[in-house]
Design a protein around this motif. Sequence first.
Motif, PDB file in Angstrom:
ATOM      1  N   LEU A  58     -11.235 -12.179   6.821  1.00 15.44           N
ATOM      2  CA  LEU A  58     -11.297 -12.964   5.578  1.00 15.44           C
ATOM      3  C   LEU A  58     -10.714 -12.191   4.401  1.00 15.44           C
ATOM      4  CD1 LEU A  58     -14.755 -14.762   5.676  1.00 15.44           C
ATOM      5  CD2 LEU A  58     -12.536 -15.831   5.309  1.00 15.44           C
ATOM      6  N   GLY A  59     -10.867 -10.875   4.417  1.00 19.38           N
ATOM      7  CA  GLY A  59     -10.328 -10.033   3.363  1.00 19.38           C
ATOM      8  C   GLY A  59      -8.824  -9.874   3.438  1.00 19.38           C
ATOM      9  N   GLY A  60      -8.210 -10.382   4.478  1.00 21.71           N
ATOM     10  CA  GLY A  60      -6.761 -10.274   4.668  1.00 21.71           C
ATOM     11  C   GLY A  60      -6.436  -9.156   5.641  1.00 21.71           C
ATOM     12  N   LEU A  61      -5.473  -9.392   6.493  1.00 29.25           N
ATOM     13  CA  LEU A  61      -5.047  -8.378   7.454  1.00 29.25           C
ATOM     14  C   LEU A  61      -4.110  -7.393   6.766  1.00 29.25           C
ATOM     15  CD1 LEU A  61      -4.349 -10.600  10.590  1.00 29.25           C
ATOM     16  CD2 LEU A  61      -6.221  -8.961  10.302  1.00 29.25           C
ATOM     17  N   GLY A  62      -4.383  -6.116   6.940  1.00 30.77           N
ATOM     18  CA  GLY A  62      -3.492  -5.088   6.425  1.00 30.77           C
ATOM     19  C   GLY A  62      -2.243  -5.002   7.278  1.00 30.77           C
ATOM     20  N   THR A  63      -1.285  -4.197   6.833  1.00 31.00           N
ATOM     21  CA  THR A  63      -0.065  -4.055   7.611  1.00 31.00           C
ATOM     22  C   THR A  63      -0.400  -3.492   8.984  1.00 31.00           C
ATOM     23  OG1 THR A  63       0.388  -1.870   6.664  1.00 31.00           O
ATOM     24  CG2 THR A  63       1.428  -3.775   5.606  1.00 31.00           C
ATOM     25  N   ALA A  64       0.243  -4.050   9.994  1.00 28.20           N
ATOM     26  CA  ALA A  64       0.076  -3.667  11.398  1.00 28.20           C
ATOM     27  C   ALA A  64      -1.347  -3.865  11.909  1.00 28.20           C
ATOM     28  CB  ALA A  64       0.548  -2.235  11.639  1.00 28.20           C
ATOM     29  N   CYS A  65      -2.088  -4.751  11.282  1.00 24.41           N
ATOM     30  CA  CYS A  65      -3.427  -5.108  11.765  1.00 24.41           C
ATOM     31  C   CYS A  65      -3.347  -6.465  12.459  1.00 24.41           C
ATOM     32  CB  CYS A  65      -4.426  -5.168  10.614  1.00 24.41           C
ATOM     33  SG  CYS A  65      -4.809  -3.542   9.937  1.00 24.41           S
ATOM     34  N   ALA A  66      -4.226  -6.640  13.427  1.00 26.82           N
ATOM     35  CA  ALA A  66      -4.182  -7.864  14.224  1.00 26.82           C
ATOM     36  C   ALA A  66      -5.575  -8.414  14.472  1.00 26.82           C
ATOM     37  CB  ALA A  66      -3.506  -7.584  15.567  1.00 26.82           C
TER      38      ALA A  66
END
Length: 167
Positions: A134-142
């Motif tokens: 919900l907080g948003g996916l960071g770069t290279a997160c899945a």
Amino acid sequence: MALLVVLRHAQAVPAGAGPDHARPLTARGEDEARAVGRTLRERGISPDVVVSSDAARARRTAELVVADDAWPLVEDPDVYEASPARLGAVLERHAADASTTVLVCHEPGASGLSVALAGPSSAPGAADRRAQVLGGLGTACAAVLRWDDERAQLLPASADLVDVLGP
């Protein structure tokens, strides 16, 4: 589809350095993408198809995730800046018969799709995983979503959010 990995592209050069669509990965982003590929392999995730945005940063992330494996890679311009609904349509088009799919895309569509597909769960850590996405996916997160039925459709709240992977 029984397993869907919704992956945000790896770290790219900052916005404003040129056309957004052409932004390349940084050296750190290249390392992040390779690490995500290794993590998928270590967890036994072998996609039938990898669907990627055609933006340079997403395409390069997908290429590095696939590495030397024979995972089919499909680029689709509709993934770029896509809403969750449009991402769902892209998956229906390219991954309807796949049991395992990796989708390399952008925020906020990546987290929006993941949250929309994830159903309620009382499994240990489920609330933390949901809050993380919900907080948003960071770069290279899945976000890793699983359906019990291999023929499952991409319906709201139909999947289990079983993991959140990061570099």
